[in-house]
Design a protein around this motif. Structure first.
Motif, PDB file in Angstrom:
ATOM      1  N   ARG A 213       0.844  -1.202   0.000  1.00 38.67           N
ATOM      2  CA  ARG A 213       0.000   0.000   0.000  1.00 38.67           C
ATOM      3  C   ARG A 213       0.879   1.253   0.000  1.00 38.67           C
ATOM      4  NH1 ARG A 213      -4.002  -2.846   3.360  1.00 38.67           N
ATOM      5  NH2 ARG A 213      -6.028  -2.785   2.276  1.00 38.67           N
ATOM      6  N   PHE A 279      -1.446  -5.483   3.218  1.00 37.74           N
ATOM      7  CA  PHE A 279      -2.656  -6.198   2.837  1.00 37.74           C
ATOM      8  C   PHE A 279      -2.836  -7.407   3.743  1.00 37.74           C
ATOM      9  CE2 PHE A 279      -1.642  -4.296  -1.421  1.00 37.74           C
ATOM     10  CZ  PHE A 279      -2.780  -3.511  -1.507  1.00 37.74           C
ATOM     11  N   SER A 280      -4.084  -7.749   4.038  1.00 42.08           N
ATOM     12  CA  SER A 280      -4.343  -8.975   4.773  1.00 42.08           C
ATOM     13  C   SER A 280      -3.976 -10.162   3.891  1.00 42.08           C
ATOM     14  CB  SER A 280      -5.815  -9.057   5.166  1.00 42.08           C
ATOM     15  OG  SER A 280      -6.629  -9.234   4.010  1.00 42.08           O
ATOM     16  N   GLU A 283      -6.547 -10.501   1.173  1.00 40.88           N
ATOM     17  CA  GLU A 283      -6.419  -9.461   0.145  1.00 40.88           C
ATOM     18  C   GLU A 283      -5.217  -9.738  -0.749  1.00 40.88           C
ATOM     19  OE1 GLU A 283      -8.203  -5.498   2.384  1.00 40.88           O
ATOM     20  OE2 GLU A 283      -6.161  -6.159   2.829  1.00 40.88           O
ATOM     21  N   LEU A 287      -5.209 -10.517  -4.808  1.00 39.96           N
ATOM     22  CA  LEU A 287      -4.413  -9.738  -5.767  1.00 39.96           C
ATOM     23  C   LEU A 287      -3.503 -10.653  -6.585  1.00 39.96           C
ATOM     24  CD1 LEU A 287      -3.448  -6.605  -3.652  1.00 39.96           C
ATOM     25  CD2 LEU A 287      -4.739  -6.602  -5.788  1.00 39.96           C
TER      26      LEU A 287
END
Length: 404
Positions: A213, A279-280, A283, A287
């Motif tokens: 992120r 990100f978890s 997630e 991706l």
């Protein structure tokens, strides 16, 4: 019998065959039995030379997989599309064999799947590195441009006499995200491809360390300057000519602004990247499949295992200890599904979870639901009875449902 024929065509041949056989002294019953036996060959048989070539290929590939599993599977993945199963199934096979799977990397990866040694001295083993071509939005030309720039472009093409950044290896790795954008923007790197590289983990090794992120935020900041494809600069800060897919375009590149040049240093602080969380696992896995069509991480079914066990759903590996006829519920990804015309309405599906694969036979009354359930959900649940033949186990389904 050299090719497939419809049943009506086979029946038309029966009378001629039986007549010819009885005319040579055989009984009608014996001739009919022989015809029934050889007529089954139409749907499944190979001529002898075809079967011999298949056997040779199977033996050679089995030997390679037994002795060089990482190399064999990396080569097989690089040769896609090939074979019966999708690449993510082959990658899971590597994990089941204990082979580590590494994400794409702009500084270490190649355009295709490769192998590299991982682990400490004395405990090294081969791992498979996902190729840069596998990243959505990258493609063949950009992947080649990344490799060209990393190996030859960092010194401006003059052999590196006054630039020691390449070291003895002869490579000029990307020093930061800004460095990557500067050197690859003239080679065709656009913002969507850059974002895909970030989100797929191909930029994780770039200094300074940060979450994806944060790296995506940094890309937004860096890209403001690189709005024009004519901008960029080499590692040494000199004006140079930019490669495009391994070739030079003749574009002169201006020096980078001082505030962005700071970001090239591996130890520089990126003040514009706030403390955004990673990100978890769910997630990140989503991706991976969106951008790579597979995931270097552990199988996504592992994320569901706690909840599945609470609901009485077994892992596929658990079936090895269960007796024949035992009722059981399992869940997994449907990695193949078929309804052969010769199977009298039966359907067949192979389920995969984080512990292995399981063939499931689906009776005709459920087979109509099979493709509908697979279309509705990535994960399907199956209730059924365990069937065993020696070490081989399968499931005869009594219920199908979408899980998620």
């Amino acid at each position: 019998m050299s090719h497939a024929r419809y049943p009506a065509a086979m029946e038309a041949m029966r009378a001629r065959f039986v007549e010819g056989a009885t005319g040579r002294g055989e009984t009608h019953e014996a001739a009919a039995r022989v015809f029934d036996a050889i007529s089954n060959f139409v749907g499944y048989g190979f001529c002898r030379s075809h079967a011999a070539e298949f056997g040779k290929t199977i033996y050679a590939t089995a030997w390679l997989k037994a002795h060089y599993p990482a190399h064999y599977l990396a080569a097989f993945l690089s040769a896609q599309p090939a074979g019966f199963f999708l690449p993510h199934v082959v990658l899971e096979e590597a994990r089941q064999l204990g082979i580590p799977v590494l994400p794409p990397d702009v500084n270490r990866g190649e355009d295709r799947f490769t192998v590299e040694r991982v682990g400490s001295a004395g405990a090294e083993r081969w791992a498979i590195r996902v190729g840069l071509r596998q990243v959505a939005q990258v493609g063949e030309e950009l992947a080649e441009a990344i490799l060209w720039e990393r190996r030859q472009g960092g010194d401006g093409g003059d052999g590196g006499a006054d630039d020691d950044s390449g070291g003895a290896s002869g490579e000029w790795p990307f020093a930061s995200l800004a460095d990557l954008c500067a050197r690859l923007r003239p080679a065709g790197l656009d913002r969507r491809a850059a974002a895909a590289l970030v989100l797929a983990g191909a930029c994780d090794s770039l200094p300074p360390r940060m979450t994806r992120r944060q790296r995506l935020w940094q890309l937004h900041e860096v890209w403001q300057y690189y709005a024009s494809p004519a901008r960029g600069v080499g590692r040494s800060g000199k004006r140079r000519r930019a490669p495009r897919a391994g070739r030079e375009t003749g574009v002169d590149l201006p020096p980078m602004p001082q505030q962005l040049a700071l970001a090239w240093e591996p130890t520089a602080e990126i003040a514009s990247a706030p403390p955004l969380p990673a990100f978890s696992r769910a997630e990140a896995a989503a991706l991976d499949y969106q951008l790579l069509g597979m995931s270097p991480r552990p199988h996504p079914m592992r994320l569901l295992r706690h909840d599945l066990r609470r609901r009485g759903v077994r892992a596929i590996a658990d079936l090895a200890a269960l007796p024949e006829g035992r009722g059981v519920r399992v869940a997994g990804w449907a990695i193949s599904a078929q309804r052969p015309p010769t199977a009298k309405g039966m359907g067949f599906v192979v389920l995969e979870d984080e512990t292995g694969c399981l063939p499931v036979a689906v009776p005709p009354r459920l087979a109509e639901q099979l493709h509908r359930v697979i279309r509705e959900a990535r994960v399907i649940g199956v209730a059924g009875r365990v069937e065993r033949v020696r070490w081989y186990r399968s499931l005869l389904a009594t219920e199908l449902r979408a899980v998620g």
